[in-house]
Write a protein that holds these residues in place. Structure first.
Motif, PDB file in Angstrom:
ATOM      1  N   ALA A  92       0.821  -1.222   0.000  1.00  0.00           N
ATOM      2  CA  ALA A  92       0.000   0.000   0.000  1.00  0.00           C
ATOM      3  C   ALA A  92       0.850   1.266   0.000  1.00  0.00           C
ATOM      4  O   ALA A  92       0.414   2.307  -0.508  1.00  0.00           O
ATOM      5  CB  ALA A  92      -0.927  -0.004   1.219  1.00  0.00           C
ATOM      6  N   PRO A  95       2.737   3.785  -3.771  1.00  0.00           N
ATOM      7  CA  PRO A  95       2.511   5.077  -4.441  1.00  0.00           C
ATOM      8  C   PRO A  95       3.126   6.258  -3.699  1.00  0.00           C
ATOM      9  O   PRO A  95       3.708   7.151  -4.324  1.00  0.00           O
ATOM     10  CB  PRO A  95       0.973   5.175  -4.474  1.00  0.00           C
ATOM     11  CG  PRO A  95       0.512   3.757  -4.450  1.00  0.00           C
ATOM     12  CD  PRO A  95       1.486   3.046  -3.549  1.00  0.00           C
ATOM     13  N   TRP A 258      -4.257   8.526  -6.208  1.00  0.00           N
ATOM     14  CA  TRP A 258      -3.476   7.362  -5.789  1.00  0.00           C
ATOM     15  C   TRP A 258      -2.625   7.678  -4.565  1.00  0.00           C
ATOM     16  O   TRP A 258      -2.441   6.818  -3.690  1.00  0.00           O
ATOM     17  CB  TRP A 258      -2.588   6.882  -6.938  1.00  0.00           C
ATOM     18  CG  TRP A 258      -3.357   6.264  -8.045  1.00  0.00           C
ATOM     19  CD1 TRP A 258      -3.539   6.762  -9.307  1.00  0.00           C
ATOM     20  CD2 TRP A 258      -4.100   5.045  -7.991  1.00  0.00           C
ATOM     21  NE1 TRP A 258      -4.343   5.922 -10.057  1.00  0.00           N
ATOM     22  CE2 TRP A 258      -4.698   4.855  -9.264  1.00  0.00           C
ATOM     23  CE3 TRP A 258      -4.323   4.080  -7.004  1.00  0.00           C
ATOM     24  CZ2 TRP A 258      -5.490   3.750  -9.562  1.00  0.00           C
ATOM     25  CZ3 TRP A 258      -5.102   2.975  -7.309  1.00  0.00           C
ATOM     26  CH2 TRP A 258      -5.677   2.818  -8.559  1.00  0.00           C
ATOM     27  N   SER A 262      -3.246   5.798  -1.157  1.00  0.00           N
ATOM     28  CA  SER A 262      -2.107   5.070  -0.583  1.00  0.00           C
ATOM     29  C   SER A 262      -1.894   5.468   0.874  1.00  0.00           C
ATOM     30  O   SER A 262      -1.733   4.606   1.746  1.00  0.00           O
ATOM     31  CB  SER A 262      -0.847   5.360  -1.392  1.00  0.00           C
ATOM     32  OG  SER A 262       0.294   4.787  -0.782  1.00  0.00           O
TER      33      SER A 262
END
Length: 285
Positions: A92, A95, A258, A262
């Motif tokens: 996770a 990004p 994103w 993240s």
């Protein structure tokens, strides 16, 4: 040059037809030209890593601290609650780390630091040259070897050294958990001598440190480190395959969706993992 690097260079000199090995860049370029050059370079990397991290850490732990392997942890890995939650945080965070990598690479360090910055730039070029050779694969066989060395060997050596020994000792000396984790992460990042990747590696070092502390088991940090390194190696392998050459495997860091997703995912996963393992954290001894 570290003892591990010096030993690795000697082995490389014995293994290949190398006339001079006065510097690491020269060694890499000469060895890369040999028919079995990639295998020599990956072997040198394994020997260098083992003799720089794993072996010294174990010698110190067993002979100077007079401790055993079980002293690295409070409980077996099977007793760690929500293990998959903690390990998923490694995926996770990618990004966010991509964004930090891009920012770190554009820092004007040589101009700001003068001669020190120039030295840092040279070391960065050496590291980039080595990395480029290590991740140039010709077969799945080489991919598996690279995952073994860059993934597992690096993970177990660095986690035993920086989390099992350094972080553990810092916790004893400072009695401050967070300070110890971040100081160990700083040392972990500095040791790689890749200053244009200092901050993303610092974040990963802290993540591994908290996973170790909260889980009470060093293997959790080792597996997390293995997942991170292996994902990078496997992604680079697929990027080199003709059928995937035009596929973009990188996260779009220009999309804040994103990045925010993240960050949210990492926080949720780590908070949950911490709560599940609240009473089993590693304690200074």
């Amino acid at each position: 040059m570290s003892l591990g690097s010096a030993l690795a260079l000697l082995i490389a000199y014995w293994a290949g037809d190398i006339s001079r090995i006065d510097s690491m860049p020269q060694f890499i370029r000469q060895v890369a030209q040999l028919p079995n050059g990639w295998y020599i370079i990956i072997g040198v990397q394994a020997v260098s890593h083992l003799s720089s991290y794993l072996v010294p850490a174990l010698i110190y732990w067993y002979h100077f601290e007079t401790r055993r392997w079980p002293d690295f942890q409070n409980r077996p890995i099977g007793a760690v609650s929500g293990l998959w939650i903690g390990l998923l945080s490694v995926v996770a965070i990618l990004p966010i780390n991509e964004l930090i990598i891009d920012w770190n690479q554009h820092l004007p360090l040589p101009a700001l630091l003068g001669p020190v910055g120039e030295w840092m730039h040279r070391k960065e070029q050496e590291s980039s040259l080595l990395t480029a050779q290590l991740v140039t694969f010709n077969s799945v066989h080489q991919l598996l070897i690279a995952v073994g060395v860059i993934g597992f060997v690096a993970a177990i050596g660095e986690e035993i050294f920086f989390r099992g020994v350094v972080q553990h000792k810092l916790m004893e000396w400072t009695t401050n958990v967070h300070l110890s984790i971040w100081l160990a992460a700083v040392l972990f990042s500095i040791a790689h001598v890749q200053f244009y990747g200092f901050f993303p590696r610092l974040i990963l070092g802290a993540l591994f440190g908290y996973l170790y502390y909260w889980s009470g088991n060093l293997w959790v940090a080792v597996i997390a480190h293995l997942i991170n390194n292996s994902l990078i190696v496997i992604t680079l392998y697929f990027q080199q395959q003709t059928v995937y050459r035009h596929t973009n495997f990188r996260v779009d860091i220009t999309s804040w969706f994103w990045i925010v997703a993240s960050l949210f995912a990492v926080l949720v996963l780590l908070i949950r993992f911490h709560r599940l393992n609240r009473n089993t954290s590693i304690k200074p001894s």
